[in-house]
Scaffold this active site. Structure first.
Site, PDB file in Angstrom:
ATOM      1  N   ASP A   1      -5.849 -23.476 -27.297  1.00  0.00           N
ATOM      2  CA  ASP A   1      -7.280 -23.182 -27.291  1.00  0.00           C
ATOM      3  C   ASP A   1      -7.552 -22.001 -26.367  1.00  0.00           C
ATOM      4  O   ASP A   1      -7.938 -22.169 -25.212  1.00  0.00           O
ATOM      5  CB  ASP A   1      -8.045 -24.430 -26.832  1.00  0.00           C
TER       6      ASP A   1
ATOM      7  N   CYS B   1     -43.633 -24.371 -43.341  1.00  0.00           N
ATOM      8  CA  CYS B   1     -42.680 -23.775 -42.399  1.00  0.00           C
ATOM      9  C   CYS B   1     -43.343 -23.604 -41.031  1.00  0.00           C
ATOM     10  O   CYS B   1     -44.511 -23.210 -40.961  1.00  0.00           O
ATOM     11  CB  CYS B   1     -42.228 -22.414 -42.931  1.00  0.00           C
TER      12      CYS B   1
ATOM     13  N   CYS C   1     -43.133 -21.340 -39.157  1.00  0.00           N
ATOM     14  CA  CYS C   1     -43.324 -19.920 -38.839  1.00  0.00           C
ATOM     15  C   CYS C   1     -44.812 -19.573 -38.853  1.00  0.00           C
ATOM     16  O   CYS C   1     -45.614 -20.298 -39.438  1.00  0.00           O
ATOM     17  CB  CYS C   1     -42.550 -19.044 -39.832  1.00  0.00           C
TER      18      CYS C   1
ATOM     19  N   TYR D   1       3.235 -16.590 -30.956  1.00  0.00           N
ATOM     20  CA  TYR D   1       3.472 -17.478 -32.086  1.00  0.00           C
ATOM     21  C   TYR D   1       3.471 -16.771 -33.438  1.00  0.00           C
ATOM     22  O   TYR D   1       3.596 -17.405 -34.476  1.00  0.00           O
ATOM     23  CB  TYR D   1       2.464 -18.631 -32.111  1.00  0.00           C
TER      24      TYR D   1
ATOM     25  N   CYS E   1     -37.913 -22.116 -46.322  1.00  0.00           N
ATOM     26  CA  CYS E   1     -39.227 -21.505 -46.180  1.00  0.00           C
ATOM     27  C   CYS E   1     -39.376 -20.517 -47.333  1.00  0.00           C
ATOM     28  O   CYS E   1     -38.436 -19.788 -47.659  1.00  0.00           O
ATOM     29  CB  CYS E   1     -39.277 -20.785 -44.838  1.00  0.00           C
TER      30      CYS E   1
ATOM     31  N   ASP F   1       0.826  -1.212   0.000  1.00  0.00           N
ATOM     32  CA  ASP F   1       0.000   0.000   0.000  1.00  0.00           C
ATOM     33  C   ASP F   1       0.859   1.260   0.000  1.00  0.00           C
ATOM     34  O   ASP F   1       0.535   2.262  -0.636  1.00  0.00           O
ATOM     35  CB  ASP F   1      -0.941   0.024   1.209  1.00  0.00           C
TER      36      ASP F   1
ATOM     37  N   CYS G   1     -41.261 -13.730 -43.862  1.00  0.00           N
ATOM     38  CA  CYS G   1     -41.296 -14.741 -42.795  1.00  0.00           C
ATOM     39  C   CYS G   1     -40.753 -14.142 -41.496  1.00  0.00           C
ATOM     40  O   CYS G   1     -39.603 -13.690 -41.448  1.00  0.00           O
ATOM     41  CB  CYS G   1     -40.454 -15.954 -43.202  1.00  0.00           C
TER      42      CYS G   1
ATOM     43  N   LYS H   1      -6.655 -30.349 -36.869  1.00  0.00           N
ATOM     44  CA  LYS H   1      -7.455 -30.390 -35.638  1.00  0.00           C
ATOM     45  C   LYS H   1      -7.524 -31.802 -35.057  1.00  0.00           C
ATOM     46  O   LYS H   1      -7.525 -32.792 -35.790  1.00  0.00           O
ATOM     47  CB  LYS H   1      -8.891 -29.911 -35.940  1.00  0.00           C
TER      48      LYS H   1
ATOM     49  N   LYS I   1      -1.765 -26.035 -31.284  1.00  0.00           N
ATOM     50  CA  LYS I   1      -2.766 -24.981 -31.469  1.00  0.00           C
ATOM     51  C   LYS I   1      -3.417 -24.750 -30.108  1.00  0.00           C
ATOM     52  O   LYS I   1      -4.113 -25.620 -29.588  1.00  0.00           O
ATOM     53  CB  LYS I   1      -3.808 -25.412 -32.500  1.00  0.00           C
TER      54      LYS I   1
ATOM     55  N   GLU J   1       3.433 -26.892 -34.461  1.00  0.00           N
ATOM     56  CA  GLU J   1       3.369 -26.432 -33.064  1.00  0.00           C
ATOM     57  C   GLU J   1       1.949 -26.614 -32.548  1.00  0.00           C
ATOM     58  O   GLU J   1       0.999 -26.657 -33.346  1.00  0.00           O
ATOM     59  CB  GLU J   1       3.756 -24.948 -32.994  1.00  0.00           C
TER      60      GLU J   1
END
Ligand code: IVH
Length: 694
Positions: free
Chosen positions: A130, A420, A422, A238, A444, A47, A450, A326, A128, A126
């Site tokens: 996340d 549809c 909707c 990277y 649709c 402090d 819509c 991946k 990947k 290298e």
């Protein structure tokens, strides 16, 4: 704590030196306290350091440092993050999943470069990470700004938050760094830090985060940097963005430099020469995945030589010289409880599996995509079945297959609706593919009438790569749409005039601050760049990429209006590399069809569209229309086209009176003849290379 000089007795030079010393010392203690939970000094001593910093700043306000501790911890949250324009765009990566695709990636590069079969070239591999990418700018060795990736062109200013990360130096170490250096990499959380942090959240009665990535994202986007400082974020460097002088000639040596300048770089990075070597490294990293202590979701391959990276360039928003291999998605089994139909922005009907909630890779999943009618029929998925589901990263989980059909009274096959769901109950149509056969998508037919499509279009309009209105998400749009407050984009901008803010603040989910913030966020977006505007309109076949291409081509909204007024000559936009007839037809239809044109006119009363910046016009071929014909021997056709586009030329597939240059290689035929007829300049491949300085 005894300090050598009292602030009142300091000269400006002494004050400046002392503020510098305090900034460094307090930062060391912050990191020790917040991130390692291992304070080196007592609270009182800490402090006292902050108090002294504050006193000196009050006496010498002009000397307050941009990285001052008074700006970092305990400041009141700013209203929102500022925007940062990336001087070099932040790209994403293409994906490969199989060994075969790894080979194809290498073959594609070889072909593009016209690289001899007998010669190998190096590719780095290298992990990947996340997490979330960030770009950190150093000027003369000092951290001056940091930004999120955002849409790749513009990110958010997260400088104060980045400064709290232990792996990010405030000043570069070592020597010979360029005056301007943008370091790019991934912000992430280690597993142990994530669990500890989540436990603290839960103990404090707050919600925990679902995974380290989301926790890192939540922490980085804290408006109060003192909260970020209490979250143990990490950073792996990277890549790089703007640099005032090149930092190396290869990816690997560039990364070594970043390490020498004080960054954490990933120790598993290796150089390979063949697809087989890449796959071996991939398998090795996959075996270590569980023990790394942080989440990775694949392996990134990058061409090692930077001159080759430059020649390979980019396609859309991903480099040709890199890709992500991946890991297979995480899977789990659960019961399918129902199948519902969702209507998307373009009217496509998607069957969605309603699942008995199950945890997949640490995330609770209760909905999964069944893609389309054919997929549903092929998998013969029925209500009550036990199904295998998978999720990769943050993408929507998918139903892979039926594991165990419900033997006791299996439900009837799902009948895909011909009407549809909707409120308009319009008939649905199955689209035809290029061969005229039934395609995968059922749509649709309500189009812009819509209500489901209207609502999805509004969600897209306010979304991240469009108007990007902060705090205006799917939930708010759905509520305003349901009660008729917002029916079309223009209504968003008249919201503040039409609604009583106090009344809205009383409603559930709202409060005075959130209403004020929403109105301010809407106002902040009344001015928008042309590319985002075009993307926001949600015109079929005019997504983010085409919107950018068109925006750069026209430059301004006025030019688009002039083009329409000249009855939209299609040749003009069909000559643009990347724009096909579908996009061009659809753009013209949207701008001229009375209903959409009227909607647009109402929107234009509310917003201002800014022109696109002029692209480099200094090249000898900028603005010219170039056609390639015959065989090119030194570079590939694709590389030649990419270079021409990058230098501001337009590449066309056919010769006309408007063509400026025909590049003719051996075997050129009818195009060469036509070029002579029209008096078009004809040059050889060697002339072309000299012209573009390859
Ligand atoms: S290179 C031009 N290397 O993956 C290439 N990206 O899916 C720029 N990522 O946006 C990216 N680990 O956030 C690169 N070792 C790595 C990475 C990596 C994670 C992320 C990055 C990028 C995303 C693309």
């Amino acid at each position: 704590m005894a300090f050598p000089i009292d602030p009142d007795d300091m000269t400006p030079t002494q004050a400046e030196a002392e503020l510098h010393r305090l900034a460094r010392e307090i930062s060391v203690h912050d990191k020790a306290y917040y991130q390692r939970d291992a304070p080196k000094i007592s609270d009182a001593a800490y402090d006292a350091l902050r108090q002294r910093n504050q006193e000196i700043e009050q006496l010498f306000p002009a000397l307050a440092r941009p990285d001052s501790p008074s700006k970092r911890v305990g400041v009141s949250p700013s209203a929102k993050f500022g925007k940062v324009e990336h001087r070099v765009p932040m790209l994403s990566l293409g994906n490969v999943f199989t060994d075969e695709e790894v080979s194809e990636f290498v073959v594609r590069i070889r072909k593009f470069l016209n690289w001899p079969e007998s010669e190998l070239f190096e590719i780095t591999a290298e992990p990947k990470i996340d997490g979330l990418s960030a770009s950190i700018r150093y000027e003369h060795g000092k951290l001056v700004q940091a930004a999120t990736r955002g849409d790749g062109q513009t990110g958010e200013d997260i400088t104060a938050n980045i400064r709290t990360i232990i792996d990010v130096p405030e000043r570069l170490t070592g020597s010979h760094w360029p005056d301007i250096l943008e370091v790019r990499g991934e912000v992430y959380l280690r597993h142990d830090d994530f669990f500890e942090m989540n436990q603290r959240q839960l103990n404090a009665g707050k919600d925990g985060y679902k995974n380290p990535r989301n926790a890192a994202a939540g922490s980085l986007r804290q408006l109060d940097p003192s909260i970020t400082a209490s979250r143990p974020l990490r950073f792996f460097a990277y890549a790089w963005g703007e640099v005032s002088t090149p930092i190396a000639t290869s990816q690997m040596t560039a990364i070594d430099k970043l390490a020498a300048w004080g960054f954490a770089t990933n120790p598993l990075t290796k150089i390979c020469r063949t697809p087989a070597e890449l796959i071996k490294i991939y398998q090795g990293i996959e075996r270590q995945r569980a023990d790394l202590g942080y989440d990775i979701d694949g392996v990134v391959y990058k061409v090692n030589r930077l001159d080759l990276q430059a020649r390979l360039g980019f396609v859309s928003r991903a480099p040709r010289w890199a890709t992500a291999h991946k890991f297979p998605p995480e899977q789990a089994s659960t019961i399918l409880q129902n199948i519902e139909i969702q209507v998307g922005r373009t009217g496509a009907l998607t069957p969605v599996a309603k699942l008995k909630p199950v945890t997949v890779g640490g995330v609770l999943v209760s909905n999964a995509s069944l893609h389309n009618q054919d997929e549903l029929a092929r998998k013969d998925v029925r209500v009550g079945d036990r199904v295998l589901i998978q999720r990769a990263g943050d993408v929507i989980p998918q139903v892979v297959r039926v594991l165990d059909a419900n033997r006791i009274g299996r439900a009837a096959p799902f009948i895909f609706p011909t009407i549809c769901p909707c409120p308009l109950q319009t008939p649905t149509v199955r689209e035809l593919d290029e061969k005229g056969e039934a395609g995968a998508i059922t749509r649709c037919t309500g189009g812009t009438h819509c209500p489901f499509q209207q609502m999805e279009a509004l969600k897209h309009f306010v979304g991240r790569n469009c108007f990007d209105i902060e705090g205006f998400g799917a939930k708010q749009i759905a509520a305003f749409f349901a009660d008729g407050t917002i029916c079309e984009p223009a209504d968003i901008f008249t919201l503040a005039e039409r609604l009583d803010a106090n009344e809205l603040a009383q409603q559930e989910g709202w409060g005075e601050t959130s209403v004020a913030n929403l109105f301010a966020a809407i106002d902040a977006r009344r001015t928008i760049a042309l590319d985002r505007f075009l993307n926001a309109l949600g015109i079929r076949h005019v997504g983010q990429t085409n919107a950018r291409i068109l925006a750069y081509h026209f430059g301004s909204w006025q030019s688009i209006k002039a083009w329409i007024a000249a009855s939209a000559p299609q040749e003009e936009i069909l000559a643009i590399d990347g724009i096909g007839a579908a996009a061009s037809d659809s753009l013209i239809a949207y701008l001229t069809e009375p209903r959409s044109a009227a909607m647009l006119a109402r929107l234009l009363e509310q917003v201002t569209i800014t022109d696109m910046p002029k692209l480099a016009t200094s090249s000898k071929i900028s603005g010219k229309i170039v056609v390639f014909t015959g065989k090119l021997e030194q570079i590939s056709r694709d590389e030649a086209k990419a270079k021409a586009t990058a230098l501001g030329a337009k590449v066309s597939g056919s010769v006309s009176a408007k063509t400026d240059i025909l590049v003719a290689g051996p075997g050129a035929g009818s195009k060469l003849k036509k070029a002579h007829e029209f008096g078009v300049q004809v040059i050889s491949e060697a002339d072309w290379l000299a012209l573009v300085n390859c």
